[in-house]
Design a protein around this motif. Structure first.
Motif, PDB file in Angstrom:
ATOM      1  N   PHE A 183     -10.014  27.600 115.932  1.00  0.00           N
ATOM      2  CA  PHE A 183      -9.554  28.174 114.664  1.00  0.00           C
ATOM      3  C   PHE A 183      -8.754  27.117 113.906  1.00  0.00           C
ATOM      4  N   ASP A 184      -9.367  25.975 113.660  1.00  0.00           N
ATOM      5  CA  ASP A 184      -8.670  24.872 113.003  1.00  0.00           C
ATOM      6  C   ASP A 184      -8.571  25.046 111.494  1.00  0.00           C
ATOM      7  N   LYS A 185      -9.251  26.034 110.928  1.00  0.00           N
ATOM      8  CA  LYS A 185      -9.162  26.284 109.483  1.00  0.00           C
ATOM      9  C   LYS A 185      -8.052  27.264 109.142  1.00  0.00           C
ATOM     10  N   LEU A 186      -7.451  27.877 110.128  1.00  0.00           N
ATOM     11  CA  LEU A 186      -6.421  28.879 109.885  1.00  0.00           C
ATOM     12  C   LEU A 186      -5.159  28.210 109.348  1.00  0.00           C
ATOM     13  N   LYS A 187      -4.563  28.814 108.305  1.00  0.00           N
ATOM     14  CA  LYS A 187      -3.347  28.275 107.706  1.00  0.00           C
ATOM     15  C   LYS A 187      -2.286  29.362 107.612  1.00  0.00           C
ATOM     16  N   LEU A 188      -1.032  28.927 107.762  1.00  0.00           N
ATOM     17  CA  LEU A 188       0.115  29.828 107.700  1.00  0.00           C
ATOM     18  C   LEU A 188       0.888  29.571 106.410  1.00  0.00           C
ATOM     19  N   THR A 189       1.326  30.634 105.757  1.00  0.00           N
ATOM     20  CA  THR A 189       2.066  30.506 104.511  1.00  0.00           C
ATOM     21  C   THR A 189       3.205  31.513 104.491  1.00  0.00           C
ATOM     22  N   ASN A 190       4.207  31.245 103.665  1.00  0.00           N
ATOM     23  CA  ASN A 190       5.293  32.193 103.430  1.00  0.00           C
ATOM     24  C   ASN A 190       5.269  32.712 102.004  1.00  0.00           C
ATOM     25  N   ASN A 191       4.150  32.500 101.313  1.00  0.00           N
ATOM     26  CA  ASN A 191       3.976  32.960  99.940  1.00  0.00           C
ATOM     27  C   ASN A 191       3.444  34.394  99.955  1.00  0.00           C
ATOM     28  N   LEU A 192       4.289  35.333  99.566  1.00  0.00           N
ATOM     29  CA  LEU A 192       3.881  36.735  99.581  1.00  0.00           C
ATOM     30  C   LEU A 192       2.795  37.031  98.560  1.00  0.00           C
ATOM     31  N   LEU A 193       2.631  36.169  97.564  1.00  0.00           N
ATOM     32  CA  LEU A 193       1.611  36.366  96.534  1.00  0.00           C
ATOM     33  C   LEU A 193       0.395  35.491  96.767  1.00  0.00           C
ATOM     34  N   ASP A 194       0.226  34.992  97.978  1.00  0.00           N
ATOM     35  CA  ASP A 194      -0.891  34.095  98.279  1.00  0.00           C
ATOM     36  C   ASP A 194      -2.215  34.815  98.047  1.00  0.00           C
ATOM     37  N   ASP A 195      -3.129  34.127  97.388  1.00  0.00           N
ATOM     38  CA  ASP A 195      -4.464  34.679  97.131  1.00  0.00           C
ATOM     39  C   ASP A 195      -5.564  33.812  97.726  1.00  0.00           C
ATOM     40  N   ASN A 196      -5.211  32.971  98.707  1.00  0.00           N
ATOM     41  CA  ASN A 196      -6.196  32.101  99.359  1.00  0.00           C
ATOM     42  C   ASN A 196      -6.629  32.613 100.718  1.00  0.00           C
ATOM     43  N   GLY A 197      -6.145  33.772 101.107  1.00  0.00           N
ATOM     44  CA  GLY A 197      -6.530  34.333 102.391  1.00  0.00           C
ATOM     45  C   GLY A 197      -5.764  33.788 103.576  1.00  0.00           C
ATOM     46  N   HIS A 198      -4.670  33.053 103.352  1.00  0.00           N
ATOM     47  CA  HIS A 198      -3.889  32.517 104.454  1.00  0.00           C
ATOM     48  C   HIS A 198      -3.069  33.629 105.112  1.00  0.00           C
ATOM     49  N   ILE A 199      -2.651  33.377 106.345  1.00  0.00           N
ATOM     50  CA  ILE A 199      -1.823  34.329 107.076  1.00  0.00           C
ATOM     51  C   ILE A 199      -0.390  34.242 106.538  1.00  0.00           C
ATOM     52  N   ILE A 200       0.164  35.359 106.100  1.00  0.00           N
ATOM     53  CA  ILE A 200       1.498  35.403 105.508  1.00  0.00           C
ATOM     54  C   ILE A 200       2.515  35.751 106.597  1.00  0.00           C
ATOM     55  N   LEU A 201       3.515  34.885 106.776  1.00  0.00           N
ATOM     56  CA  LEU A 201       4.559  35.087 107.781  1.00  0.00           C
ATOM     57  C   LEU A 201       5.925  34.890 107.142  1.00  0.00           C
ATOM     58  N   ASN A 202       6.923  35.477 107.746  1.00  0.00           N
ATOM     59  CA  ASN A 202       8.306  35.284 107.319  1.00  0.00           C
ATOM     60  C   ASN A 202       8.937  34.156 108.130  1.00  0.00           C
ATOM     61  N   SER A 203       9.622  33.282 107.427  1.00  0.00           N
ATOM     62  CA  SER A 203      10.286  32.176 108.114  1.00  0.00           C
ATOM     63  C   SER A 203      11.427  32.698 108.970  1.00  0.00           C
ATOM     64  N   MET A 204      11.705  31.986 110.068  1.00  0.00           N
ATOM     65  CA  MET A 204      12.767  32.328 111.022  1.00  0.00           C
ATOM     66  C   MET A 204      12.487  33.647 111.736  1.00  0.00           C
ATOM     67  N   HIS A 205      11.219  33.969 111.951  1.00  0.00           N
ATOM     68  CA  HIS A 205      10.808  35.149 112.710  1.00  0.00           C
ATOM     69  C   HIS A 205       9.840  34.703 113.799  1.00  0.00           C
ATOM     70  N   ARG A 206       9.821  35.434 114.896  1.00  0.00           N
ATOM     71  CA  ARG A 206       8.948  35.116 116.027  1.00  0.00           C
ATOM     72  C   ARG A 206       7.658  35.931 115.934  1.00  0.00           C
ATOM     73  N   TYR A 207       6.546  35.257 116.290  1.00  0.00           N
ATOM     74  CA  TYR A 207       5.235  35.892 116.175  1.00  0.00           C
ATOM     75  C   TYR A 207       4.404  35.622 117.421  1.00  0.00           C
ATOM     76  N   GLN A 208       3.456  36.538 117.638  1.00  0.00           N
ATOM     77  CA  GLN A 208       2.498  36.431 118.729  1.00  0.00           C
ATOM     78  C   GLN A 208       1.091  36.440 118.133  1.00  0.00           C
ATOM     79  N   PRO A 209       0.342  35.338 118.256  1.00  0.00           N
ATOM     80  CA  PRO A 209      -1.060  35.360 117.801  1.00  0.00           C
ATOM     81  C   PRO A 209      -1.909  36.238 118.723  1.00  0.00           C
ATOM     82  N   ARG A 210      -2.872  36.927 118.122  1.00  0.00           N
ATOM     83  CA  ARG A 210      -3.809  37.751 118.894  1.00  0.00           C
ATOM     84  C   ARG A 210      -5.232  37.365 118.519  1.00  0.00           C
ATOM     85  N   PHE A 211      -6.082  37.342 119.516  1.00  0.00           N
ATOM     86  CA  PHE A 211      -7.479  36.959 119.356  1.00  0.00           C
ATOM     87  C   PHE A 211      -8.357  38.178 119.649  1.00  0.00           C
TER      88      PHE A 211
END
Length: 316
Positions: free
Chosen positions: A98-126
């Motif tokens: 999944f080398d094309k996957l991108k992470l962003t903190n832009n709540l208005l993102d319109d490129n299909g990237h995964i939106i995350l909050n900074s300084m928060h912990r996350y678990q990827p799921r497949f």
């Protein structure tokens, strides 16, 4: 890449999120088995928060501390592998990345990237989803997929790396970070001769920095001994640090050891250039045809021995 993920996880993995989107490193890669070679499957990923807390990094203790409650959840998104859907045989023949996957903190993102909050912990799921060809496939939707979560892939979303050990490990293991590594082109494996000259490698540095860097690194192909320079390189370095002095005309106490100029042949005539003078060397001085005129009362006397009455003090 499980071993690399575990190495990052032991330090506390951090992933950069930006407005434009940033790719993950280490990259999420999996190897599939047990699929129907002739059936179609869709592969996708999503990210879920590990808790309802927001964190901050304590530099004095090199650890993450709870800073409060989590921010409102970002819009949930999933990332489909660009090759989906594909046959099970194709998925099992190669490593799925999944080398094309991108992470962003832009709540208005319109490129299909995964939106995350900074300084928060996350678990990827497949997720592996079976494409059911039956017309009533929605009845079996809860049976047509399988989800996987790997604990070593947990990470903290950040806008800049907080742990310097994470930064060093990413530079050392990321092939796209070779520009940050502290190595020389001549140290690369497979190189038999010097690629760059000793001074060309220090392009853009001052003379003192060039000399220091050359002394510390040494010449390519030789044993690196601090302070060991060849005569040619030493002469060039000394010239860079100590440019030749240009004597001023009539300077007192300066011993000119340069050879006397040879006279020009008479047939060439008088030289067309002007000799050096004080005004030609001293850039800020303005040339003047004649010396500044002295007051009539000072001209015939020595200013240091003349009496006040002679100097006419107080007269306008």
């Amino acid at each position: 890449m499980r071993s690399l993920w575990e190495e990052f996880n032991s330090l506390g993995t951090e992933m950069i999120v930006t407005k434009a989107g940033r790719r993950m490193f280490p990259t999420f890669q999996v190897k599939l088995s047990g699929l129907d070679p002739l059936a179609d499957y869709v592969l996708l990923m999503d990210f879920v928060p590990l808790d309802d807390k927001r964190y901050r990094y304590a530099f004095h203790s090199s650890s993450w501390l709870v800073a409060g409650r989590a921010d409102p959840a970002a819009p949930g998104r999933v990332h489909f592998h660009p090759d989906s859907p594909a046959k099970g045989g194709q998925w099992m023949r190669q490593i799925v990345s999944f080398d094309k996957l991108k992470l962003t903190n832009n709540l208005l993102d319109d490129n299909g990237h995964i939106i995350l909050n900074s300084m928060h912990r996350y678990q990827p799921r497949f997720h592996v989803v079976y494409v059911d060809p039956r017309r009533d496939s929605e009845r079996f939707a809860h049976e047509n997929f399988k989800s996987f979560a790997f604990a070593e892939t947990q990470f903290m979303a950040v806008t800049a790396y907080q742990n310097h050990r994470i930064t060093q490990l990413k530079i050392a293991s990321n092939p796209f970070a070779k520009g940050f590594r502290d190595c020389e082109p001549d140290d690369w494996p497979g190189v038999t001769g010097p690629l760059l000259g000793p001074l060309a490698r220090t392009r853009g540095m001052g003379p003192s920095s060039q000399l220091k860097a050359t002394q510390e690194k040494g010449l390519p192909g030789q044993r690196r001994v601090r302070g060991e320079l060849t005569p040619t390189l030493l002469r060039e370095a000394v010239q860079l640090q100590h440019p030749p002095l240009v004597p001023l005309g009539g300077a007192c106490g300066f011993q000119d050891s340069s050879p006397a100029p040879r006279p020009l042949p008479p047939e060439l005539g008088a030289p067309a250039y002007k000799p050096f003078s004080y005004h030609s060397v001293y850039i800020r001085a303005k040339p003047r045809g004649a010396p500044y005129p002295l007051p009539p009362s000072l001209h015939p006397f020595n200013v240091y021995s003349a009496s006040p009455s002679t100097l006419n003090y107080g007269q306008q």
